[in-house]
Structures are given as C-alpha cells and as structure tokens.
Design an enzyme around this catalytic site. Sequence first.
Site, PDB file in Angstrom:
ATOM      1  N   ASP A 210     -86.286  16.780   1.929  1.00 10.23           N
ATOM      2  CA  ASP A 210     -87.634  17.099   2.385  1.00 10.23           C
ATOM      3  C   ASP A 210     -88.641  16.931   1.249  1.00 10.23           C
ATOM      4  OD1 ASP A 210     -89.797  18.680   3.874  1.00 10.23           O
ATOM      5  OD2 ASP A 210     -88.092  18.933   5.215  1.00 10.23           O
ATOM      6  N   PRO A 218     -89.603  34.880  -2.571  1.00 11.92           N
ATOM      7  CA  PRO A 218     -88.711  36.043  -2.440  1.00 11.92           C
ATOM      8  C   PRO A 218     -87.665  35.908  -1.341  1.00 11.92           C
ATOM      9  CG  PRO A 218     -90.987  36.753  -2.675  1.00 11.92           C
ATOM     10  CD  PRO A 218     -91.028  35.263  -2.541  1.00 11.92           C
ATOM     11  N   ASP A 230     -84.856  16.266  -7.675  1.00  8.47           N
ATOM     12  CA  ASP A 230     -86.155  15.734  -7.269  1.00  8.47           C
ATOM     13  C   ASP A 230     -86.101  14.216  -7.418  1.00  8.47           C
ATOM     14  OD1 ASP A 230     -88.790  14.867  -7.059  1.00  8.47           O
ATOM     15  OD2 ASP A 230     -89.607  16.662  -8.016  1.00  8.47           O
ATOM     16  N   ASP A 235     -85.899  14.269 -11.612  1.00  8.15           N
ATOM     17  CA  ASP A 235     -85.430  15.339 -12.480  1.00  8.15           C
ATOM     18  C   ASP A 235     -84.724  16.384 -11.621  1.00  8.15           C
ATOM     19  OD1 ASP A 235     -87.373  17.146 -11.378  1.00  8.15           O
ATOM     20  OD2 ASP A 235     -88.866  16.412 -12.794  1.00  8.15           O
ATOM     21  N   ASP A 237     -85.615  19.498 -10.978  1.00 11.27           N
ATOM     22  CA  ASP A 237     -86.479  20.578 -10.504  1.00 11.27           C
ATOM     23  C   ASP A 237     -87.255  20.110  -9.273  1.00 11.27           C
ATOM     24  OD1 ASP A 237     -88.107  22.721 -10.072  1.00 11.27           O
ATOM     25  OD2 ASP A 237     -89.323  22.450 -11.882  1.00 11.27           O
ATOM     26  N   HIS A 250     -94.081  22.015   3.490  1.00 13.11           N
ATOM     27  CA  HIS A 250     -93.160  21.545   4.524  1.00 13.11           C
ATOM     28  C   HIS A 250     -91.705  21.884   4.210  1.00 13.11           C
ATOM     29  CE1 HIS A 250     -90.971  18.644   7.081  1.00 13.11           C
ATOM     30  NE2 HIS A 250     -92.034  18.689   7.867  1.00 13.11           N
ATOM     31  N   ASN A 340     -93.213  12.985  16.173  1.00 16.43           N
ATOM     32  CA  ASN A 340     -94.334  13.683  16.812  1.00 16.43           C
ATOM     33  C   ASN A 340     -95.339  12.743  17.458  1.00 16.43           C
ATOM     34  OD1 ASN A 340     -93.219  16.036  15.733  1.00 16.43           O
ATOM     35  ND2 ASN A 340     -94.495  15.944  13.900  1.00 16.43           N
ATOM     36  N   VAL A 357     -76.250  10.802  14.088  1.00 10.45           N
ATOM     37  CA  VAL A 357     -77.201  11.866  13.754  1.00 10.45           C
ATOM     38  C   VAL A 357     -77.585  12.597  15.034  1.00 10.45           C
ATOM     39  CG1 VAL A 357     -79.474  12.378  12.772  1.00 10.45           C
ATOM     40  CG2 VAL A 357     -78.075  10.535  11.795  1.00 10.45           C
ATOM     41  N   SER A 418     -90.234  18.649  13.124  1.00  9.36           N
ATOM     42  CA  SER A 418     -89.726  19.097  11.819  1.00  9.36           C
ATOM     43  C   SER A 418     -89.248  20.534  11.875  1.00  9.36           C
ATOM     44  CB  SER A 418     -90.824  18.992  10.756  1.00  9.36           C
ATOM     45  OG  SER A 418     -90.871  17.720  10.175  1.00  9.36           O
TER      46      SER A 418
END
Length: 557
Positions: A210, A218, A230, A235, A237, A250, A340, A357, A418
């Site tokens: 995504d 939290p 990513d 990287d 993160d 999203h 959509n 899928v 989504s």
Amino acid sequence: MRWRPFLLIIAIAALSLLPTGCLKNNKVSGSVIIAGGTREYAQTAAAGAELPRSLSKLAVNNQRDLSEWVIPNELIVRYAFSEALTLAEAAAQPLSGARVSRSQSPGMALFSFPDHATASAARQRMQAIPGVIAIEPNYLVRTLSIGALQPLQPLQPQLQPLQPLTQNFTAARAATKAIPANLWNLSRIRVPGAWDITSGDSEITVAIIDTGFKLDHPALQGQWTDFKYDYVMKDTDPSVDNPAGANASHGTHVAGIVAAAALDLPVVGIAPQIRLMPLRVLNDNGDGSLLAIQDAIYDAVDNGADIINMSLGTFNNDLLDAAIEYAYNRGVLLVAASGNGAEDNEPVLYPACHPCVIAVGAVDANDKRALFSNFGPEIAVVAPGTEYYSSPQDCHGILSTIVKPDGTPGYGYLSGTSMAAPHVSALAALLASAGISDPDALRSWIQETAIDRGASGKDNEYGFGRIDALSAVALPFARVSLRAAPSGVTAAGPLAVNLDASFQFPHCPDGQWLLTVWIDSNFDQAINTGDYYGESRTLITIPGTNNDLLLAAGRIP
C-alpha cells in the site's frame, strides 16, 4: 409357463436375505446455518435463513484500454540472459536513458527516458538485441479509495471506547463486548460472533502492500512484523513521508481495518491478534508502479506472509502474473480491490481480475453494491466499503486508523473498494488462525459462507455474496449428530458439514432421534458457554422422509 411360480418363490427368498433397511428411507440430509442470538433463537431462525451458494470458476477479461495508465517515457524490458540486459543498457545510454531498477523477477528491468522521442528510439534499438524478449510500458497503480478523508470528530455521541482484548481473550468476554455504532461494518459481517472462536493468532501475518504507514499509531505500533520495506524510497522505513499527501492515510487505514489492536481506543481490527507486514509501494498521493508491487509480493512470500492485501489496481496486463503465481504456489492467499470506476463503466482492475486473486467489491450499510464499485464475472465476494455513497462529496465511509495532516495519529472515515478488501483479508486471517491454511480452502470457505445478495446465485455485482465472518469461521468446525433423547447418547456422527454447509447421513438406525449441531468454540470438548449449538425442534423418525432439513446453531450464553 410352469416355471413362473418357481421364480417368484426364489425372488421372495432373495429379498428376505437383504439387510434390514435397504428398502427403507434411512437417509438424513440437510444444511446448517449459524444463527445470531441464543440457541433458542436459532431453533426458530431456519424459516427465514439466508443460505450460502455453490462454487463456480472465475473468468478473466483480458481486453483492457491501458492508455490512461501508462507511465510516460518508461519501458519494461524482458530479457532471456544477462548479456541482453547489458546490451540494452548500452543502447539506452546515448539516448540519456538509464536502468532505474531491476526486478526480483528473473529477466525484467525498468528503464526511464527524458521524453517520448528518446523512449521510442530506445525501444527500436532494444528490440533488435538478441535475448530481448519483449518491451512494454510501465503501468501506473493507484489506491482505490474514493472521496475525501473524514476525520473522526472527538465528541461524536455514537462512539464509545472498546474494552481491551488481550491474548487471553475468551468467548465469555466476546458475549459482553459491545461494538459501537460507528463500527457497524464489524457487526454487519458478524465479527463479534467469530471472535467466540478466534480473534487471530500472532503466528499469522497479513502483508499490506500500500502507501506509507503511521508505524507509531497507538492502535498499530505493536502489530508490525520485523520485516518492513519502502519500495518508493528503497529503505527499511515504510513510514508516511508527507502526511498532508492526498492519500497519505490510505495504508494506515487499510491496516487498521485488518488488525488494529483491541485496546481502549475508538477502533478495533477484525483480526486484532495477528501481525501486519507493512510494504510501501505507493507514494503519499497514492501512485506507484507495478514493478514495485511485484517485488513486494516476492518479499512478502519470502518473509512469511500468509495473506497479501492489495487495495490498489491498474488495468489488466500480465506484469504481476509471475509474482502472483509464485505466491499462490507457496500457499499464500492474495486479496485485491476491484476498483472504484463503475460509474464510468470501468471493469474489474488488475490484479483483482487475476484468477489466483480474490476480487472484492464494496457494499454500503444496506448491503447494496456501492455505486462506485467495479463489477464483472471476476468478483468473488463483496464487503463493507462505505456507509453510504452518492458522490465523492456526499459519502460516509469506514472508520479506521489514520495519520492526520500534521503527522499525528488519529481516526477517520474512508470509502472505496480499498476498504472492502481488508475485510476479506482479515477474515482469511481469522480462518488461518483457526487452522485452515490452504489458500484454496480459505477462498472456498469465504465464498461458500457469503450471504447471497443481488440476483440469486453468483452474479457479476456481488459475486458469491457479502462475507459473513461468523459462518466462515464456525462452519468448518460444525459437527452434526443424531442423539438419543433425553440421554444424549450418539447414534450417528459427529459428521463435519460440507463446504456448502450441507450434511448427509446415508444410513441411520431406526428409531426417533434428536438432530443436533455443535461448534466447540473454545475447543474444550464440552458443550458450554460460548459454544454454538442447535437441535431439531422435534424428534425425527427413521425410517421416514428426512431430506433438506435446516439446522440452526445459536450461541450458548
């Protein structure tokens, strides 16, 4: 003709030797439904029951107009051996082109050029290189939410915090756990009932392919796997870079629908005890390329994902086919949003339209297909994707976790297929947590237990129907028995139900019996609180006509 009486005597003698019951109707058959409410309610629920449907194969429409989805001046080169790639790089260099990335899929690389003219010239040169198999455009992939993000207002009167769930979550606690009105989508697909059996297992992982994620939210910070990546920034993160981006929330929103932790917070995920693998392939505006998604699928499989959620899409091509089949052949279930663009006659998007899928469409709070939800023969099931939708400016979506424009964690509403897809991924995670791991079995239980909507049987708008979490999780463990009343001694069974919730005892003993169904929710081999149980309203007589019986199970309080 003197021999006829003799033959008649032989025939009568032969019949007398047949086993007792062969000429009698000793068969008992029917179907099981998992009713809401108590076991007493379940006894009266059969008359208006909504039954699941039979399985059929999905078709794939390969005729797509790709022009609007082509990324300008980028080419994907498929090659047979490494020398061909070296020659392709040499051909691109004089035209100011360069290899941007090399896919994990063997024999595929992405090239970028400054303009259309240089890209066209490079294509001609590369096509002449021995070992270059094909050259094609790179396609844009987009998120599949619609309408603006609507932040949760702090003083909304309908919202009450949820009480925490822990690893010690039990069926007894599920009975007292109220779902706030804002989380109507969980109640609609009967998630609280499914929690009687499982709220997930930390050994089960759903990969979310995504946009970026609010990793320290939290409700999510304890849910992530160690492996994160990513593919936009290359990287480890996968955080949101620009929280003010058009689709910055999203990925966080999708992740929350699947597995927001059950703490004293405004939301809870459908499978709060499982783990999430965050894989960022789209930027904060919701755009990305297929090659990044392909690499993410390979990495998800290789790093232990059980289910892959893709709330994104493009027009149909075959660039992800190898990765999809790689996942499927290794026992990983793939789920994707259908798109959509139904109001513009858009077909089911790729990768949802791939036969390996599960293609998911969206319904509103009235179980009607959302106006935006793409449909076609590829649709497998539908799930909540909006509360109501008239236009992108007039809609109210699904509540989940978000990142606010200032970068702080929050909660808000989004609409789209989504949002529907992660409902199905989370349901698959619950089934996997209960021990059903084969992707074909997961798909079958999800489809077969869906509630029929639209035209009778599988149809293009609703597929097999709207998912039902309680039936999907409970029916694999339903056991039907014939018992003596009042002693409870088993005369036949326990018998597992079939995928379509049917059962059949081919040979039953003569007498009067009680027909029962039992789901041992806490797996303690005793009928007690939290289990689902049902029995026939009257004793059934054998021999006799006992076909097409309907047996409803309700929760024991």
